[in-house]
Every structure is written in C-alpha cells, then in structure tokens.
Design an enzyme around this catalytic site. Structure first.
Site, PDB file in Angstrom:
ATOM      1  N   ARG A  46       0.835  -1.203   0.000  1.00 44.43           N
ATOM      2  CA  ARG A  46       0.000   0.000   0.000  1.00 44.43           C
ATOM      3  C   ARG A  46       0.870   1.254   0.000  1.00 44.43           C
ATOM      4  O   ARG A  46       0.521   2.269  -0.602  1.00 44.43           O
ATOM      5  CB  ARG A  46      -0.931   0.007   1.214  1.00 44.43           C
ATOM      6  N   TYR A  99     -15.551  16.184 -17.775  1.00 46.03           N
ATOM      7  CA  TYR A  99     -15.917  14.773 -17.871  1.00 46.03           C
ATOM      8  C   TYR A  99     -17.074  14.480 -16.917  1.00 46.03           C
ATOM      9  O   TYR A  99     -17.094  14.941 -15.775  1.00 46.03           O
ATOM     10  CB  TYR A  99     -14.699  13.903 -17.542  1.00 46.03           C
TER      11      TYR A  99
END
Length: 385
Positions: A46, A99
C-alpha cells in the site's frame, strides 16, 4: 532521450532487477525486514511497490514532473487530488464541459461535503478573471480537449491567472496524452490521466495516474495516498507500463485516423457538424496549434442532422466492427452516446446548456485501417439518409 525513447527506457534499470529487460511484476503485499527500523525502500505494497514505482516514475518523466502516483481507477486519482487540497469551505473552479464522472463527483460528493463548486466556461478567460475577483479560489481544474465536444482552453493563460491569485491548477490530460500535450510545462501544477485509456491502450485496465511538479505537493499527495490506500495493483501497473512502450506508434495511428475520419465526416449528408481540433473550422483551432504537438487527438465527435436518440441508436445498431462502449483510447475504434453514457449524470438542462444533445456521438478512432473504420461508420450513417 527523446520522448519515444523515454517511453521504452525511462525510469528502469535491468541491473536492479536481476537484469530482467521488462519490469518484473512484484505480486506480493509485503517485503521482509532484517531488523527493527531497517531503512529499506519497500515494506508494504500500500505504501510502495517496485512495479508501481517504475510506472509512476516513468509517467512523471514523460510529463516533466517530480513525482507520479498510480491509483486503482481514474476517478480514484481525481478524488485523491481533490481530497488532498480541498477542504469544506474551499472553492474549486472547474471547466463547465468537464468529464461526466468528475462532474458527478463534484456535485454529489464534494458539494455535499461543503466545498464550493463553480463550473465556468473557461474558453473565455475573462470568466475566470471575474470569478477570481469575487471569490478566493483554492483550485482551478482544467480539461482540454474537453469530453465530448473537444473544446479547448489556453493552458498557459489560465494557469497564469489562477496562480497569480494563489490557486492550485490541476488538469485532466487524458485525451491528449503527454505525447501531444505537456501541461506542467505550460504552467499547470498537477496533471491527471485516466490510464485506462491511451496510456494503457488495450482496454484491459482501470487506472488513474497523477503527476505533480512541486515536491511539496508530492509530499501531501503521497501522505493521502498511503492513508486512503486507493493505489493501483502491480499487475495493472505492468500492463500500463507495457502499453506506454507503444504509446508513440499507437498515438501516431490514432492521430492520423482521427484526422482523416474528421475530414470525411464533414462531407457526409447525415452529419450536421464535426468536432475535431485539427479542423481549421474548429472554434479553438489556433489554440490547438499552439499547445498540441504531433497531432490533435484521437477522438472525433459529431452532431447528427437528426437530433434524436432514435437516429443515434440507428447508427450504433448498424455498426459492424465498431462497438458502443463507455470508454475510449483502446486500439479498437469505439463509439459513445454521451448523453446516456459518459454524461448521463448531468440533468437535461445542464446537458443542453453544454451542447450534449441526443444526436451527439463521440468516436474514438482506433488503429485499424482507416478504410475499414470509414466503411463501417459510413454504412451506419447511410441508414439516416
């Protein structure tokens, strides 16, 4: 190295990975430590992963930035940027013709969280001047060419105005790619890519990539990315790395096919208007010539003369090779009905104000032979004559 060479050789040394010519896929979640507090570059996936690091460094170099960050989807990448720098009470100014997914995120999440969201037609720089005079703006979010009507804004001019007022400037560079446009070199602070599209290029990955110019911004974004954990996995990173190695040769074909397709569509009797920055008739053609290199993008949008969903659906249903799909930028040609797909979350009134109408179709020109692309589209359009 020149750009085409960078896409193949940037940010990777085979000697550091047992001389593997291609970056290995480090498909593991953790890395062994020999003692407490050992200072090793990779501990937990991570936080960092060698495959992801090569991809992030590669895109950072291609975009002339200091650091890159890869996320599990494009929306995760945009969200990471906005969450890093925006707080309740802050104001973000975004291009009106943004978008659809980013519009939904701003209106349904950030506005509800207390962020002041302003959508503005930034093709007219005076509109930004008026906003900056009246409001303290934390971030300006640009997108050029825009999705789906391929409108352009002057990156240099707007970035200078925003930064003079103390605002951070971010930009979605997905449609252009770093091969065609380099926003960080034109004054932008943060550049974003939906790597799902051209960077990957094979329609088999979801990913967002963010590149920053300022190390201080990189530090903040890295901290949030570690804490929230929306990072991209190593297999997806490897696929995007592979895609980037052919970015230039693919984009050259996308660019040439789109340009030829736009010219032919102008002559078709079923088409009312063609949107493509490479056409001299395009409203922002001069800006495109100034800030885009190698070509004008691989997307062409059209207004059908019959402005209704039935006409658009007739074209889609009669295509034989080209498929209707939600995304773009793959090796295959695709068609999108923006009103019901990419911008479906907008109200009818907002869509109408932006020119996103029922008879609008967005075509992502693939890398097939142009004659096959044209024959398929031409035959489908002929059903409307």
């Amino acid at each position: 190295m020149k750009f085409a060479t960078q896409t193949i050789h940037s940010s990777y040394q085979p000697e550091e990975h047992n001389r593997a010519l291609m970056p290995p896929i480090y498909q593991n979640s953790m890395f062994a430590m020999n003692e407490i507090g050992e200072n090793i570059p990779f501990r937990y996936a991570r936080i960092s992963n060698p495959t992801r690091q090569v991809l992030e460094d590669t895109v950072a170099e291609l975009e002339n930035g200091c650091a890159g960050f890869a996320y599990g989807s494009g929306m995760a990448g945009i969200d990471a940027v906005w969450r890093t720098f925006l707080r309740p009470g802050d104001t973000i100014v975004a291009v009106a013709d943004i978008y659809g997914g980013a519009y939904d995120l701003l209106t349904e999440v950030y506005a509800q969280w207390g962020v002041n969201v302003i959508f503005a037609d930034l093709t007219n720089p005076d509109n930004l001047d008026r906003i900056l005079e009246q409001t303290k703006v934390k971030m300006v979010w640009l997108e050029t060419p825009s999705n789906p009507l391929l409108r352009l804004i002057d990156i240099t001019e707007l970035s200078a105005k925003a930064k003079a007022a103390g605002a951070i400037v971010g930009m979605d560079n997905t449609f252009a790619t770093p091969y065609v446009q380099n926003p960080l070199s034109l004054g932008v602070d943060i550049v974003f890519h939906s790597a799902t599209k051209y960077l990957c290029g094979h329609s088999d990955v979801l990913m967002g990539i963010v590149v920053v110019k300022d190390p201080a911004h990189a530090k903040l974004l890295r901290a949030l990315s570690i804490n929230t954990g929306g990072v991209a996995g190593p297999m997806d990173c490897a696929l995007v790395l592979r895609g980037i190695k052919t970015l230039v040769v693919r984009m050259d074909r996308h660019l040439s096919n789109a340009a030829e397709l736009a010219r032919r569509l102008q002559q078709h009797p079923a088409v009312e208007k063609v949107f493509y920055p490479g056409l001299a008739e395009h409203e922002h053609h001069d800006i495109a010539c100034k800030q885009m290199q190698h070509g004008f993008g691989g997307v062409v949008s059209i207004y059908l003369r019959q402005n209704n969903r039935e006409a658009a659906n007739s074209v889609i249903k009669n295509l034989r090779m080209i498929r209707m799909a939600a995304s773009l930028g793959g090796v295959e040609s695709l068609i999108n009905h923006s009103a019901s797909q990419s911008h479906s979350g907008m109200s009818k009134e907002v869509k109408e104000s932006l020119g996103i109408r029922e008879g609008l179709l967005r075509i992502s020109a693939g890398i097939e032979d142009i004659e096959d692309i044209w024959n398929d589209i031409n035959n489908a359009l002929n059903t409307l004559i």
